[in-house]
Scaffold this motif. Structure first.
Motif, PDB file in Angstrom:
ATOM      1  N   GLY A   1       0.791  -1.225   0.000  1.00 23.49           N
ATOM      2  CA  GLY A   1       0.000   0.000   0.000  1.00 23.49           C
ATOM      3  C   GLY A   1       0.820   1.270   0.000  1.00 23.49           C
ATOM      4  N   GLN A   2       2.160   1.153   0.021  1.00 28.07           N
ATOM      5  CA  GLN A   2       3.014   2.352   0.053  1.00 28.07           C
ATOM      6  C   GLN A   2       3.494   2.791  -1.324  1.00 28.07           C
ATOM      7  OE1 GLN A   2       6.061   1.430   3.147  1.00 28.07           O
ATOM      8  NE2 GLN A   2       5.180   3.171   4.209  1.00 28.07           N
TER       9      GLN A   2
ATOM     10  N   ASP B   1       6.725  11.614   4.562  1.00 23.41           N
ATOM     11  CA  ASP B   1       5.289  11.863   4.734  1.00 23.41           C
ATOM     12  C   ASP B   1       4.993  13.357   4.827  1.00 23.41           C
ATOM     13  OD1 ASP B   1       5.581   9.112   5.027  1.00 23.41           O
ATOM     14  OD2 ASP B   1       3.990   8.959   6.531  1.00 23.41           O
ATOM     15  N   SER B   2       5.776  14.069   5.640  1.00 23.82           N
ATOM     16  CA  SER B   2       5.578  15.518   5.781  1.00 23.82           C
ATOM     17  C   SER B   2       5.881  16.249   4.480  1.00 23.82           C
ATOM     18  CB  SER B   2       6.469  16.075   6.900  1.00 23.82           C
ATOM     19  OG  SER B   2       6.068  15.571   8.147  1.00 23.82           O
ATOM     20  N   ILE B   3       6.955  15.832   3.813  1.00 24.12           N
ATOM     21  CA  ILE B   3       7.320  16.464   2.549  1.00 24.12           C
ATOM     22  C   ILE B   3       6.225  16.242   1.510  1.00 24.12           C
ATOM     23  CG2 ILE B   3       8.991  16.428   0.651  1.00 24.12           C
ATOM     24  CD1 ILE B   3      11.118  15.631   2.763  1.00 24.12           C
TER      25      ILE B   3
ATOM     26  N   SER C   1      -0.580  13.439   0.774  1.00 28.28           N
ATOM     27  CA  SER C   1       0.085  12.516   1.696  1.00 28.28           C
ATOM     28  C   SER C   1       0.388  11.175   1.023  1.00 28.28           C
ATOM     29  CB  SER C   1      -0.804  12.278   2.923  1.00 28.28           C
ATOM     30  OG  SER C   1      -2.064  11.740   2.540  1.00 28.28           O
ATOM     31  N   LYS C   2      -0.253  10.908  -0.122  1.00 27.49           N
ATOM     32  CA  LYS C   2      -0.035   9.646  -0.828  1.00 27.49           C
ATOM     33  C   LYS C   2       1.249   9.648  -1.659  1.00 27.49           C
ATOM     34  CE  LYS C   2      -4.982   8.614  -1.241  1.00 27.49           C
ATOM     35  NZ  LYS C   2      -6.105   8.361  -2.188  1.00 27.49           N
ATOM     36  N   ALA C   3       1.925  10.790  -1.748  1.00 25.90           N
ATOM     37  CA  ALA C   3       3.086  10.909  -2.632  1.00 25.90           C
ATOM     38  C   ALA C   3       4.412  10.662  -1.916  1.00 25.90           C
ATOM     39  CB  ALA C   3       3.102  12.292  -3.283  1.00 25.90           C
ATOM     40  N   GLY C   4       4.363  10.068  -0.732  1.00 26.50           N
ATOM     41  CA  GLY C   4       5.597   9.798   0.004  1.00 26.50           C
ATOM     42  C   GLY C   4       6.556   8.899  -0.759  1.00 26.50           C
TER      43      GLY C   4
ATOM     44  N   LEU D   1       5.297  15.571  -9.458  1.00 28.68           N
ATOM     45  CA  LEU D   1       6.522  16.256  -9.878  1.00 28.68           C
ATOM     46  C   LEU D   1       7.087  17.094  -8.733  1.00 28.68           C
ATOM     47  CD1 LEU D   1       5.646  17.374 -13.519  1.00 28.68           C
ATOM     48  CD2 LEU D   1       7.318  15.643 -12.837  1.00 28.68           C
ATOM     49  N   ARG D   2       6.193  17.760  -7.993  1.00 33.23           N
ATOM     50  CA  ARG D   2       6.651  18.538  -6.823  1.00 33.23           C
ATOM     51  C   ARG D   2       7.235  17.618  -5.765  1.00 33.23           C
ATOM     52  NH1 ARG D   2       1.746  21.517  -7.562  1.00 33.23           N
ATOM     53  NH2 ARG D   2       0.786  20.474  -5.786  1.00 33.23           N
ATOM     54  N   ALA D   3       6.583  16.475  -5.574  1.00 37.02           N
ATOM     55  CA  ALA D   3       7.076  15.505  -4.597  1.00 37.02           C
ATOM     56  C   ALA D   3       8.462  14.995  -4.987  1.00 37.02           C
ATOM     57  CB  ALA D   3       6.095  14.342  -4.462  1.00 37.02           C
ATOM     58  N   LEU D   4       8.650  14.694  -6.272  1.00 38.25           N
ATOM     59  CA  LEU D   4       9.944  14.222  -6.766  1.00 38.25           C
ATOM     60  C   LEU D   4      11.030  15.267  -6.525  1.00 38.25           C
ATOM     61  CD1 LEU D   4      11.065  11.740  -8.482  1.00 38.25           C
ATOM     62  CD2 LEU D   4      10.937  13.301 -10.430  1.00 38.25           C
TER      63      LEU D   4
END
Length: 213
Positions: free
Chosen positions: A34-35, A150-152, A159-162, A201-204
């Protein structure tokens, strides 16, 4: 021998060494069900294809159990890859979305390899160790990056983009242009709409920045 002849011979030798030197990255991807381990693997795979690299991936184990441990070997090279399994002590990189899961595969990590992991645990067993002990064990590895993915991810918009944050943090150690990972994100998430693409893309990018590399 004339000095110019010596230099020419030395240049030919250096070029031959560079031609014969294999470009490879052996990666273990780990976490719990699920991650988003499959999304990490798919992104790297799409980028590898775009760069005309050979790749082999082992079966993703235990993915049917949400909350169960998940791992996959992922091998990239500019030459054909014989096996989908990484030998012990030969992995260049461990990418882990869960801290305790990263420790399971330390025997595969090479002496020069990197471990990139989330600091936030997913407590999926009754006797889960104190997270401080886990982090301390990870810090014993010479080359490590530990971030609060998770925070990032929340700051990036979801929150799913960890998982993608962790991929971004690991991206300096994956021997492909960073832009090819961005293109892979666009392709992988394109059907979900522009907003989802931009969040990932922001998460990356945020993960890459957090790595300090």
């Amino acid at each position: 021998m004339h000095p110019d002849c010596h230099k020419e011979k030395e240049s030919r030798i250096i070029k031959q060494v560079n031609v014969n030197k294999e470009m490879k990255t052996d990666i273990i991807i780990s976490g719990v069900g699920g991650q988003g381990i499959l999304s990490i693997a798919a992104t790297i795979g799409l980028a590898a294809v775009a760069n005309n690299l050979y790749l082999k991936q082992s079966e993703v184990h235990e993915m049917s159990q949400r909350g169960g441990d998940v791992q996959s070997h992922f091998r990239l090279s500019d030459k054909p890859v014989a096996s989908d399994l990484i030998p012990l002590g030969k992995a260049d990189l461990i990418i882990s979305v869960e801290p305790m899961e990263s420790l399971r595969y330390l025997l595969w990590l090479s002496a020069e390899g990197w471990i990139v992991t989330n600091s936030v645990p997913m407590v999926n067993i009754p006797d889960y160790p104190p997270v401080e002990e886990i982090i301390n064990e990870i810090k014993k590895v010479r080359n490590h990056i530990i971030i609060d993915a998770d925070s990032i991810a929340r700051d990036a918009g979801s929150s799913k983009a960890g998982n993608i944050v962790i991929l971004g943090a690991a991206s300096p150690f994956i021997r492909m242009p960073y832009s090819s990972l961005e293109d892979a994100i666009r392709k992988l998430f394109g059907k979900k709409g522009e907003e989802v693409v931009e969040i990932n893309l922001r998460a990356l990018q945020a993960g890459r920045a957090a790595s300090g590399k």
